[in-house]
Design a protein around this motif. Structure first.
Motif, short mmCIF file in Angstrom:
data_model
loop_
_atom_site.label_atom_id
_atom_site.label_comp_id
_atom_site.label_asym_id
_atom_site.label_seq_id
_atom_site.Cartn_x
_atom_site.Cartn_y
_atom_site.Cartn_z
N ASN A 85 -2.89 42.96 22.98
CA ASN A 85 -2.83 43.67 21.70
C ASN A 85 -3.12 45.15 21.92
OD1 ASN A 85 -2.45 41.21 20.33
ND2 ASN A 85 -4.66 40.84 20.33
N SER A 86 -2.50 46.00 21.12
CA SER A 86 -2.72 47.44 21.28
C SER A 86 -4.16 47.82 20.99
CB SER A 86 -1.78 48.21 20.35
OG SER A 86 -2.00 47.86 19.00
N ALA A 87 -4.83 47.06 20.14
CA ALA A 87 -6.24 47.29 19.84
C ALA A 87 -6.91 45.95 19.65
CB ALA A 87 -6.40 48.16 18.60
N ALA A 88 -7.79 45.58 20.58
CA ALA A 88 -8.48 44.29 20.52
C ALA A 88 -9.95 44.53 20.23
CB ALA A 88 -8.31 43.54 21.83
N THR A 89 -10.55 43.66 19.44
CA THR A 89 -11.89 43.89 18.90
C THR A 89 -12.98 43.24 19.73
OG1 THR A 89 -10.98 44.00 16.66
CG2 THR A 89 -13.34 43.55 16.85
N TYR A 90 -14.01 44.03 20.08
CA TYR A 90 -15.24 43.47 20.62
C TYR A 90 -16.05 42.85 19.48
CZ TYR A 90 -14.43 46.29 24.85
OH TYR A 90 -13.90 46.86 25.98
N PHE A 91 -16.27 43.62 18.43
CA PHE A 91 -16.95 43.10 17.25
C PHE A 91 -16.62 43.99 16.06
CE2 PHE A 91 -19.94 46.02 19.25
CZ PHE A 91 -20.28 46.85 18.19
N GLY A 92 -16.71 43.44 14.86
CA GLY A 92 -16.43 44.23 13.67
C GLY A 92 -16.84 43.47 12.43
N TYR A 93 -16.90 44.20 11.35
CA TYR A 93 -17.20 43.60 10.05
C TYR A 93 -15.91 43.47 9.25
CZ TYR A 93 -22.19 43.99 10.85
OH TYR A 93 -23.44 43.84 11.36
N SER A 94 -15.78 42.39 8.51
CA SER A 94 -14.60 42.19 7.69
C SER A 94 -14.52 43.27 6.62
CB SER A 94 -14.63 40.81 7.02
OG SER A 94 -14.57 39.80 7.99
N ASN A 95 -13.33 43.46 6.10
CA ASN A 95 -13.12 44.54 5.14
C ASN A 95 -12.28 44.04 3.98
OD1 ASN A 95 -13.07 47.20 4.09
ND2 ASN A 95 -10.99 47.40 4.83
N SER A 96 -12.70 44.41 2.77
CA SER A 96 -11.93 44.06 1.58
C SER A 96 -11.38 45.30 0.90
CB SER A 96 -12.83 43.29 0.60
OG SER A 96 -13.96 44.07 0.25
N GLY A 97 -11.16 46.35 1.68
CA GLY A 97 -10.59 47.57 1.14
C GLY A 97 -11.61 48.60 0.71
N SER A 98 -12.90 48.34 0.96
CA SER A 98 -13.94 49.29 0.57
C SER A 98 -14.43 50.07 1.77
CB SER A 98 -15.11 48.55 -0.08
OG SER A 98 -15.69 47.67 0.86
N ASN A 99 -14.99 51.24 1.51
CA ASN A 99 -15.58 52.01 2.60
C ASN A 99 -16.77 51.25 3.16
OD1 ASN A 99 -15.98 54.08 4.36
ND2 ASN A 99 -16.45 55.63 2.84
N GLY A 100 -17.15 51.57 4.37
CA GLY A 100 -18.28 50.90 4.99
C GLY A 100 -17.88 49.98 6.12
N PHE A 101 -16.59 49.76 6.30
CA PHE A 101 -16.09 48.90 7.37
C PHE A 101 -15.99 49.67 8.69
CE2 PHE A 101 -12.35 48.36 9.99
CZ PHE A 101 -12.51 47.08 10.46
N PHE A 102 -16.31 49.00 9.80
CA PHE A 102 -15.95 49.54 11.11
C PHE A 102 -15.82 48.40 12.11
CE2 PHE A 102 -20.59 49.43 11.50
CZ PHE A 102 -20.76 48.97 12.80
N ALA A 103 -15.12 48.68 13.20
CA ALA A 103 -15.00 47.73 14.30
C ALA A 103 -14.99 48.51 15.60
CB ALA A 103 -13.71 46.91 14.19
N VAL A 104 -15.61 47.95 16.62
CA VAL A 104 -15.56 48.53 17.96
C VAL A 104 -14.51 47.77 18.74
CG1 VAL A 104 -16.83 49.02 20.07
CG2 VAL A 104 -17.97 49.24 17.86
N GLN A 105 -13.52 48.49 19.23
CA GLN A 105 -12.36 47.86 19.85
C GLN A 105 -12.07 48.45 21.23
OE1 GLN A 105 -9.33 48.60 16.77
NE2 GLN A 105 -9.64 46.49 16.06
N VAL A 106 -11.14 47.81 21.92
CA VAL A 106 -10.56 48.39 23.12
C VAL A 106 -9.09 48.66 22.80
CG1 VAL A 106 -10.26 46.05 24.08
CG2 VAL A 106 -10.03 48.06 25.57
N SER A 107 -8.73 49.94 22.81
CA SER A 107 -7.39 50.38 22.42
C SER A 107 -6.68 50.95 23.65
CB SER A 107 -7.49 51.44 21.33
OG SER A 107 -6.21 51.90 20.94
N SER A 108 -5.65 50.23 24.11
CA SER A 108 -4.93 50.63 25.33
C SER A 108 -5.89 50.83 26.50
CB SER A 108 -4.12 51.90 25.08
OG SER A 108 -3.18 51.70 24.04
N GLY A 109 -6.91 49.98 26.55
CA GLY A 109 -7.86 50.02 27.65
C GLY A 109 -9.09 50.86 27.38
#
Length: 204
Positions: A85-109
């Protein structure tokens, strides 16, 4: 943050700041508070210490109810190669369209942080590439909208970023290895071991 994690003690810092600890021999939280629910995770593989969780890149994840706060830290070991995947997630919080969401990912390595700033999804991508099939220790700290990333025991952050327009919101829907905030697949393909979550931003 600069010290690599090599012990199985829950309160490794000698206080009560570690609110969840997953050894990854299964999805049990050693604190007894936030046991996870695994989906298609192989725990019968060699980890950095004992076993690790192996994620298949297409359906594997662990869901828990670890709460998010404005000051928080995530510590984990990971071992993986390039991601399908172009961006794969180590961990993150789900999002319902509100601010406050983030995820730590690996993007193209490279390690990246995906977040919602109240109007659009944005990604801050570092030059840190750990997609080399070796074990690496990663600590991500957040204090307000400032994120630091520490790698392999170095006390100097490998990456620091301020997320423009980002404010935290109360959430309790952490996922390890998966998040799809923008509708794209983001499953992680590789191993994750010894996950610790702290309710404060760790100092270096």
């Amino acid at each position: 943050s600069g010290a690599t994690c090599t012990t199985d003690t829950l309160q490794i810092l000698g206080d009560t700041s570690c609110i969840a600890y997953y050894k990854m021999s299964d999805a049990t939280d050693e604190s007894g508070n936030y046991d996870g629910t695994p989906t298609n995770v192989n725990f019968n593989v060699a980890g950095k210490f004992g076993n690790a969780g192996e994620f298949n890149g297409s359906s594997s994840k662990i869901t828990s109810l670890v709460p998010k706060s404005s000051d928080q830290s995530f510590s984990f070991w990971t071992n993986h190669g390039s991601q399908s995947n172009s961006a794969a997630t180590y961990f993150g919080y789900s999002n319902s369209g509100s601010n406050g969401f983030f995820a730590v990912q690996v993007s193209s390595g490279n390690i990246s942080i995906l977040y919602w700033n109240g109007s659009t999804y944005a990604r801050n991508t570092s030059t840190i590439n750990i997609a080399d099939n070796n074990w690496h220790h990663v600590v991500v700290t957040t204090s307000g909208n400032v994120f630091n990333i520490y790698i392999d025991g170095n006390t100097t952050p490998a990456y620091t970023t301020t997320l423009s327009g980002f404010t935290h919101a109360s959430r309790s829907d952490l996922q390890i290895s998966y998040e799809t905030p923008d509708g794209s697949s983001s499953y992680f393909n590789g191993k994750i071991d010894n996950v610790r979550i702290f309710n404060k931003a760790l100092s270096s």
